[in-house]
Enzyme design. Structure first.
Site, PDB file in Angstrom:
ATOM      1  N   ASP A   1      93.962  -2.384   1.059  1.00 12.82           N
ATOM      2  CA  ASP A   1      94.935  -1.301   0.900  1.00 12.82           C
ATOM      3  C   ASP A   1      94.744  -0.222   1.965  1.00 12.82           C
ATOM      4  O   ASP A   1      93.648   0.336   2.106  1.00 12.82           O
ATOM      5  CB  ASP A   1      94.783  -0.669  -0.488  1.00 12.82           C
ATOM      6  CG  ASP A   1      95.074  -1.656  -1.602  1.00 12.82           C
ATOM      7  OD1 ASP A   1      95.107  -2.871  -1.318  1.00 12.82           O
ATOM      8  OD2 ASP A   1      95.249  -1.211  -2.749  1.00 12.82           O
TER       9      ASP A   1
ATOM     10  N   HIS B   1      87.387  -1.504  -2.129  1.00 14.20           N
ATOM     11  CA  HIS B   1      87.471  -0.138  -2.665  1.00 14.20           C
ATOM     12  C   HIS B   1      87.523  -0.203  -4.184  1.00 14.20           C
ATOM     13  O   HIS B   1      87.595  -1.297  -4.768  1.00 14.20           O
ATOM     14  CB  HIS B   1      88.679   0.612  -2.098  1.00 14.20           C
ATOM     15  CG  HIS B   1      90.004   0.059  -2.490  1.00 14.20           C
ATOM     16  ND1 HIS B   1      90.470  -1.172  -2.075  1.00 14.20           N
ATOM     17  CD2 HIS B   1      91.013   0.574  -3.264  1.00 14.20           C
ATOM     18  CE1 HIS B   1      91.679  -1.385  -2.562  1.00 14.20           C
ATOM     19  NE2 HIS B   1      92.023  -0.349  -3.288  1.00 14.20           N
TER      20      HIS B   1
ATOM     21  N   HIS C   1      99.300  -8.393  -1.382  1.00 12.76           N
ATOM     22  CA  HIS C   1      99.294  -7.152  -2.162  1.00 12.76           C
ATOM     23  C   HIS C   1     100.725  -6.678  -2.399  1.00 12.76           C
ATOM     24  O   HIS C   1     101.085  -5.526  -2.172  1.00 12.76           O
ATOM     25  CB  HIS C   1      98.477  -6.060  -1.463  1.00 12.76           C
ATOM     26  CG  HIS C   1      98.037  -4.956  -2.389  1.00 12.76           C
ATOM     27  ND1 HIS C   1      98.752  -3.791  -2.555  1.00 12.76           N
ATOM     28  CD2 HIS C   1      96.953  -4.846  -3.198  1.00 12.76           C
ATOM     29  CE1 HIS C   1      98.137  -3.010  -3.418  1.00 12.76           C
ATOM     30  NE2 HIS C   1      97.038  -3.633  -3.831  1.00 12.76           N
TER      31      HIS C   1
ATOM     32  N   ASP D   1      92.521  -3.040  -9.477  1.00  9.75           N
ATOM     33  CA  ASP D   1      93.043  -4.359  -9.118  1.00  9.75           C
ATOM     34  C   ASP D   1      92.204  -5.035  -8.041  1.00  9.75           C
ATOM     35  O   ASP D   1      92.510  -6.168  -7.640  1.00  9.75           O
ATOM     36  CB  ASP D   1      94.507  -4.262  -8.681  1.00  9.75           C
ATOM     37  CG  ASP D   1      94.741  -3.269  -7.550  1.00  9.75           C
ATOM     38  OD1 ASP D   1      94.126  -2.200  -7.565  1.00  9.75           O
ATOM     39  OD2 ASP D   1      95.571  -3.564  -6.664  1.00  9.75           O
ATOM     40  N   HIS D   2      91.141  -4.376  -7.601  1.00  4.99           N
ATOM     41  CA  HIS D   2      90.237  -4.969  -6.622  1.00  4.99           C
ATOM     42  C   HIS D   2      88.816  -5.146  -7.153  1.00  4.99           C
ATOM     43  O   HIS D   2      88.006  -5.796  -6.497  1.00  4.99           O
ATOM     44  CB  HIS D   2      90.198  -4.120  -5.353  1.00  4.99           C
ATOM     45  CG  HIS D   2      91.507  -4.081  -4.637  1.00  4.99           C
ATOM     46  ND1 HIS D   2      91.784  -4.831  -3.516  1.00  4.99           N
ATOM     47  CD2 HIS D   2      92.644  -3.392  -4.898  1.00  4.99           C
ATOM     48  CE1 HIS D   2      93.013  -4.604  -3.108  1.00  4.99           C
ATOM     49  NE2 HIS D   2      93.559  -3.727  -3.938  1.00  4.99           N
TER      50      HIS D   2
ATOM     51  N   HIS E   1      89.662   0.685  -6.641  1.00  4.73           N
ATOM     52  CA  HIS E   1      90.833   0.607  -7.505  1.00  4.73           C
ATOM     53  C   HIS E   1      90.709  -0.654  -8.359  1.00  4.73           C
ATOM     54  O   HIS E   1      90.221  -1.691  -7.887  1.00  4.73           O
ATOM     55  CB  HIS E   1      92.123   0.589  -6.686  1.00  4.73           C
ATOM     56  CG  HIS E   1      92.577   1.962  -6.286  1.00  4.73           C
ATOM     57  ND1 HIS E   1      93.398   2.198  -5.213  1.00  4.73           N
ATOM     58  CD2 HIS E   1      92.321   3.183  -6.834  1.00  4.73           C
ATOM     59  CE1 HIS E   1      93.623   3.503  -5.113  1.00  4.73           C
ATOM     60  NE2 HIS E   1      92.982   4.110  -6.080  1.00  4.73           N
TER      61      HIS E   1
ATOM     62  N   HIS F   1      93.033   4.879   2.741  1.00  2.00           N
ATOM     63  CA  HIS F   1      93.707   4.744   1.453  1.00  2.00           C
ATOM     64  C   HIS F   1      93.472   6.028   0.664  1.00  2.00           C
ATOM     65  O   HIS F   1      92.965   7.021   1.191  1.00  2.00           O
ATOM     66  CB  HIS F   1      93.161   3.512   0.738  1.00  2.00           C
ATOM     67  CG  HIS F   1      94.000   3.036  -0.407  1.00  2.00           C
ATOM     68  ND1 HIS F   1      95.380   3.008  -0.361  1.00  2.00           N
ATOM     69  CD2 HIS F   1      93.653   2.562  -1.631  1.00  2.00           C
ATOM     70  CE1 HIS F   1      95.840   2.541  -1.512  1.00  2.00           C
ATOM     71  NE2 HIS F   1      94.816   2.275  -2.301  1.00  2.00           N
TER      72      HIS F   1
END
Length: 304
Positions: free
Chosen positions: A213, A63, A271, A67-68, A65, A143
């Protein structure tokens, strides 16, 4: 048995810490390398792991976000600097194509290799990648934005030849593939030698599920039944389950419930919220529900 390993490059959550890097993993299977998620700093983690950059053939983004995925454009650029010539396949939510095109135009106009984007419908459970040895399927998650997990499943292999028995019955080399694929052998005298006397069973099919997530989904286990290794986000402990629900994350206990219901072989947590100086509380809570649980950790390699 061919290698099937998961290399953990980062297992932290959105807020960077000195203990954990942003989400990223390498799945190694039958001499192929696949990356899952590419948070900021992934290149440095790759250097530390000594995994060869050039062996990565595809990257799967769960996805959008940061941090990914914030590390992806830097990695794409580095591949160009290293003289990559083989195509790189990116599997990501369809919404990412617009952003990626802008980044490529701004920073990577002359890569020197082909970048192939594959839009993923995060609402579907479907095969998104396939080759002669494995399939990768998307797993719908829930999410705050479109998000999916991925399950890597080996394809069945052939049976193993018993060399001594092949010699005893004088089976020609030209028949080896037929025998490996289950055929019996008929001798020149007309005697039928059953396949089970000439071969050993094929290796068991292995599988790895990466559940990024997501809030707790009671039916998630139906997509990953009997998976050998399950990675499931475990951002919070039970103490913060209200926060988990609010921000569409899961607790360690909820992750363990998914593993139990899926009849998974092993559960790997990750995570982690930056609030924890130690993840032992998460491990302890998960083990109360699913004993065969481990913590992910940077530079850890897990056999599937």
């Amino acid at each position: 048995m061919e290698p099937f390993k998961v290399h953990v490059l980062g297992c932290g959550s959105a807020l960077p810490t000195l203990r954990h890097s942003a989400s990223s993993q390498i799945v190694e299977i039958r001499e192929k390398m696949f990356m899952i998620d590419c948070g900021e700093g992934t290149q440095m983690q790759l250097r530390r792991s000594r995994i060869r950059f050039t062996k990565i053939s595809a990257i799967f983004i769960s996805h959008l976000h940061g941090d990914h995925c914030f590390g992806l454009i830097g990695l794409i650029s580095t591949f160009g600097l290293l003289g990559r010539t083989s195509p790189l396949h990116i599997y990501a939510p369809s919404e990412y194509k617009k952003v990626l095109d802008i980044e490529l135009d701004m920073f990577c106009k002359q890569l020197g290799y082909e970048l192939i984007f594959h839009p993923v419908n995060t609402t579907l459970n479907q095969v998104i990648y396939e080759d002669k040895s494995l399939t990768v399927s998307s797993i719908p998650l829930d999410h705050r934005m479109p998000c999916c997990g991925f399950i890597f499943v080996e394809k069945p292999t052939s049976r193993h030849i018993i060399g001594d028995m092949m010699k005893i019955y004088e089976v020609p080399i030209s028949q080896r593939n037929n025998i490996k694929n289950g055929a019996d052998w008929t001798t020149p005298d007309g005697e039928v030698i059953k396949n089970e006397f000439l071969t050993k069973p094929a290796d068991s099919v292995r599988s790895y599920a990466y559940c990024s997530d997501t809030k707790y989904l009671p039916n998630l286990h139906t997509y990953i039944k009997n998976v050998n290794l399950l990675y499931h986000e475990s951002t919070y402990s039970d103490e913060f389950k209200i926060l988990a629900a609010k921000y569409y994350h899961s607790t360690a206990r909820q992750a363990a419930s998914v593993a139990r219901d899926a009849n998974a072989g092993k559960l790997m947590l990750g995570h982690y919220s930056s609030r924890y100086e130690s993840e032992q509380v998460l491990l302890d809570e998960a083990k109360e529900v699913f004993p065969n649980t481990i913590l992910s950790e940077e530079m850890k390699t897990i056999d599937v």
